[in-house]
Scaffold this active site. Structure first.
Site, short mmCIF file in Angstrom:
data_model
loop_
_atom_site.label_atom_id
_atom_site.label_comp_id
_atom_site.label_asym_id
_atom_site.label_seq_id
_atom_site.Cartn_x
_atom_site.Cartn_y
_atom_site.Cartn_z
N ASN A 156 -12.99 84.22 -90.87
CA ASN A 156 -13.95 83.14 -90.62
C ASN A 156 -15.38 83.62 -90.34
OD1 ASN A 156 -12.99 84.10 -88.12
ND2 ASN A 156 -13.47 82.17 -87.12
N GLU A 254 -7.42 88.29 -79.54
CA GLU A 254 -8.34 87.14 -79.51
C GLU A 254 -7.81 86.13 -80.51
OE1 GLU A 254 -10.86 86.74 -77.52
OE2 GLU A 254 -11.06 88.76 -76.71
N CYS A 288 -13.15 79.83 -84.12
CA CYS A 288 -12.11 79.69 -83.09
C CYS A 288 -12.59 78.83 -81.94
CB CYS A 288 -11.70 81.06 -82.59
SG CYS A 288 -13.10 82.03 -82.02
N GLU A 469 -13.26 90.59 -74.15
CA GLU A 469 -14.23 91.50 -74.75
C GLU A 469 -15.61 91.16 -74.22
OE1 GLU A 469 -13.40 90.80 -78.96
OE2 GLU A 469 -11.86 92.34 -78.96
P1 NAD Z 1 -4.49 85.78 -89.37
O1 NAD Z 1 -3.77 86.02 -88.10
O2 NAD Z 1 -3.75 85.25 -90.52
O3 NAD Z 1 -5.15 87.14 -89.88
C1 NAD Z 1 -6.03 87.91 -89.11
C2 NAD Z 1 -6.00 89.35 -89.58
O4 NAD Z 1 -4.70 89.88 -89.32
C3 NAD Z 1 -6.23 89.53 -91.08
O5 NAD Z 1 -6.95 90.72 -91.29
C4 NAD Z 1 -4.82 89.66 -91.61
O6 NAD Z 1 -4.74 90.36 -92.82
C5 NAD Z 1 -4.15 90.44 -90.48
N1 NAD Z 1 -2.68 90.29 -90.42
C6 NAD Z 1 -1.91 89.26 -90.84
N2 NAD Z 1 -0.61 89.52 -90.62
C7 NAD Z 1 -0.55 90.75 -90.03
C8 NAD Z 1 0.51 91.56 -89.56
N3 NAD Z 1 1.79 91.19 -89.66
N4 NAD Z 1 0.21 92.77 -89.01
C9 NAD Z 1 -1.08 93.16 -88.90
N5 NAD Z 1 -2.12 92.44 -89.34
C10 NAD Z 1 -1.87 91.24 -89.90
O7 NAD Z 1 -5.74 84.88 -89.00
P2 NAD Z 1 -6.83 84.28 -90.00
O8 NAD Z 1 -6.23 83.12 -90.71
O9 NAD Z 1 -7.46 85.37 -90.79
O10 NAD Z 1 -7.94 83.78 -88.98
C11 NAD Z 1 -7.94 82.53 -88.39
C12 NAD Z 1 -7.40 82.60 -86.99
O11 NAD Z 1 -8.18 83.50 -86.21
C13 NAD Z 1 -7.49 81.28 -86.27
O12 NAD Z 1 -6.30 81.07 -85.53
C14 NAD Z 1 -8.66 81.47 -85.32
O13 NAD Z 1 -8.67 80.66 -84.18
C15 NAD Z 1 -8.52 82.89 -84.96
N6 NAD Z 1 -9.77 83.43 -84.44
C16 NAD Z 1 -9.88 83.75 -83.11
C17 NAD Z 1 -11.08 84.21 -82.59
C18 NAD Z 1 -11.23 84.59 -81.15
O14 NAD Z 1 -12.17 85.31 -80.83
N7 NAD Z 1 -10.37 84.15 -80.26
C19 NAD Z 1 -12.16 84.37 -83.45
C20 NAD Z 1 -12.03 84.02 -84.79
C21 NAD Z 1 -10.83 83.56 -85.28
#
Ligand code: NAD
Length: 488
Positions: A156, A254, A288, A469
């Site tokens: 995102n 996060e 997020c 963080e």
């Molecule tokens: P996601 O969990 O699908 O993927 C995040 C990252 O993890 C990607 O690089 C992905 O390739 C990797 N990943 C996926 N499966 C994995 C596994 N089994 N092992 C290791 N790595 C793996 O999330 P997304 O769809 O890319 O992002 C959206 C989500 O992120 C939303 O839930 C959003 O709220 C959250 N988010 C949180 C924050 C925060 O600071 N709290 C900030 C931005 C986004």
């Protein structure tokens, strides 16, 4: 190293200071056109092993540099990214679907600032010291970098969130292996091209591209990576926790949110409405911290809803590179379908969709007909138990409901599994304090949204994460502390 095949941009992994091709690739789409425009390495264990090896080899030299030397290198990298700000912003907008305006004013400036901020903060930490005069002892703490940090980031806010991890990790003297989202890898790859010029030694920053299941898991399971900083969904975090448990890894997680906005009758609506529109729909609702549950006190509910919907209808959706556009495309076809499915479920449950999806028509420019667009969508008359009020939608959909008392709204706002961010709107200082204290939320913004001081902790409670963080928090996460006792 800018490789092209059939007009497509082809990325390469960055390992030990060199770009290296991969044996297989994944297609990456331009969300605003629906076309494949880029190929991303589909890395696995082999590539991750090579990157970890390079990071391990670079650790002794990098970790023994003084904080000042590292600080100067981080500042140089910030300058180089800033010099190419427009190119980075164009790339982020094309890769992610976000508007060029957002990339220019939020994503890339923040990536630059992440490096400058940690370049500075690393110079100002002090450790603790206590004295035990009767025992003839002093005790002090010393902090050292941990080793190879594994950094995994979402799609995102691609460069913004990746640099929020790389900067503190390397400022503290760690070396890193980063795995950006397979859907948004281009700006990380562009940053790699600047590392040598900035003076980052080979192997200090390695970037391995690929999917979570393959590249991400190889990193999480690697025995020589003692810490993982992850930003992404709660579901993935559960998987990472399980996979890393046998290694006792240090985790910073996060995760997602279901963030409430609580609007009292004495709120200044002239501030509250435009800010709540932004907090609901900025970056297509793909932040997020975006608001997705709006609680409005009964006395102003109708007035709020009328103005809010009228203003939401004015948001222009279309070509992200058009500077007059407010909202670009969602990240992928699958994600667009998922976001739309929530609107359908709400309707099936008897909720009212007041504007946007399924209600208004979306006129797109010819080149964008196959892009993943939807209109800002406002839903009312939805029950607290509805999936639209409980689950993270992560798109331009927000629910508006009425409440009567302070006590009631606190309980309802806390009635979800998440606890990331909340906004509270009121001109009563006492009330703002009381409510902020009782919300189960890592961040509470009152009468504003998204204003951050990077010195202070960022992160979520409950299913929104583990750890924080920020200047001090990231320093603590990315260093190992030791207590030393000296007796005369
Ligand atoms: P996601 O969990 O699908 O993927 C995040 C990252 O993890 C990607 O690089 C992905 O390739 C990797 N990943 C996926 N499966 C994995 C596994 N089994 N092992 C290791 N790595 C793996 O999330 P997304 O769809 O890319 O992002 C959206 C989500 O992120 C939303 O839930 C959003 O709220 C959250 N988010 C949180 C924050 C925060 O600071 N709290 C900030 C931005 C986004």
């Amino acid at each position: 190293t800018m490789a092209h095949s059939k007009g497509l941009l082809v990325l390469e992994n960055f390992i030990a200071g060199k770009f290296v091709p991969c044996s297989s690739y994944i297609d990456s789409y331009n969300p605003s056109t629906g076309d494949v425009y880029c190929r991303v390495p589909d890395s696995g264990k082999e590539e991750v092993d090579a990157a970890v090896k390079a990071a391990k080899a670079a650790f002794p030299i990098w970790s023994s540099k003084s904080p000042l030397e590292r600080s100067q290198i981080l500042n140089k990298l910030a300058d180089l990214i800033e010099h190419d700000l427009e190119a980075f912003a164009q790339a982020e907008s094309k890769d992610q679907g976000k508007t060029i305006t957002f990339a220019r004013t939020v994503d890339i400036p923040r990536a630059v600032y992440n490096f400058r901020f940690f370049a500075s903060s690393i110079l100002h930490h002090t450790t603790e010291c206590t004295e035990m005069a009767t025992m003839g002892c002093v005790h002090y703490t010393s902090r050292t970098p941990v080793g190879v940090a594994g950094l995994i980031s979402p799609w995102n806010l691609p460069l913004y969130l990746l640099t929020w991890k790389i900067a503190p990790a390397i400022a503290c003297g760690n070396t890193v292996v980063a795995k950006p989202s397979e859907m948004t890898s281009v700006t990380a790859w562009m940053m790699c091209k600047l590392l040598e010029k900035a003076g980052v030694p080979h192997g200090v920053v390695n970037v391995v591209f690929g999917t979570g299941a393959k590249a991400g898991e190889a990193l999480v399971c690697h025995p020589d990576v003692p810490l993982i900083s992850f930003t992404g969904s709660t579901l993935t975090a559960q998987r990472i926790t399980e996979k890393s448990a046998p290694h006792c890894k240090r985790l910073s997680l996060e995760l997602g949110g279901k963030n409430p906005a609580i609007i009292f009758e004495d709120a200044d609506l002239s501030q509250c409405i435009p800010t709540t529109l932004r907090s609901s729909f900025a970056n297509q609702g793909e932040i997020c911290l975006c608001t997705s549950r709006i609680f409005v006190q009964r006395g102003i509910y109708s007035e709020f809803l009328k103005t809010f919907v009228a203003e939401a209808k004015k948001w222009k959706v279309g070509n992200p590179s058009d500077p007059t556009v407010n909202m670009g495309a969602l990240i992928s076809k699958e994600h667009l379908e998922k976001v739309r499915s929530y609107v359908k479920k709400a309707q099936a449950e008897g909720a009212k969709v007041l504007c946007g999806e399924g209600v208004d028509s979306l006129a797109l420019p010819t080149g964008n007909q196959k892009g993943y667009f939807m209109l800002p969508t406002v839903i009312a008359e939805v029950k607290d138990e509805s999936c639209c009020m409980q689950e993270e939608i992560f798109g331009p959909v927000t629910c508006v409901v009425a409440f009567d008392t302070e006590e009631e709204v606190i309980e309802r706002a806390n009635g979800v599994k998440y606890g990331l961010a909340a906004t509270v709107w009121s001109s009563d200082v006492g009330r703002v304090h009381r409510v902020a204290q009782r919300l189960q939320s890592g961040l509470v913004w009152t009468n504003c949204w998204l204003i951050r001081d990077l010195n202070l902790p960022f992160g979520g409670m409950k299913a929104s994460g583990i750890g924080r963080e920020g200047a001090k928090d990231s320093y603590e996460f990315f260093t190992e502390v030791k207590t030393i006792t000296i007796k005369h």
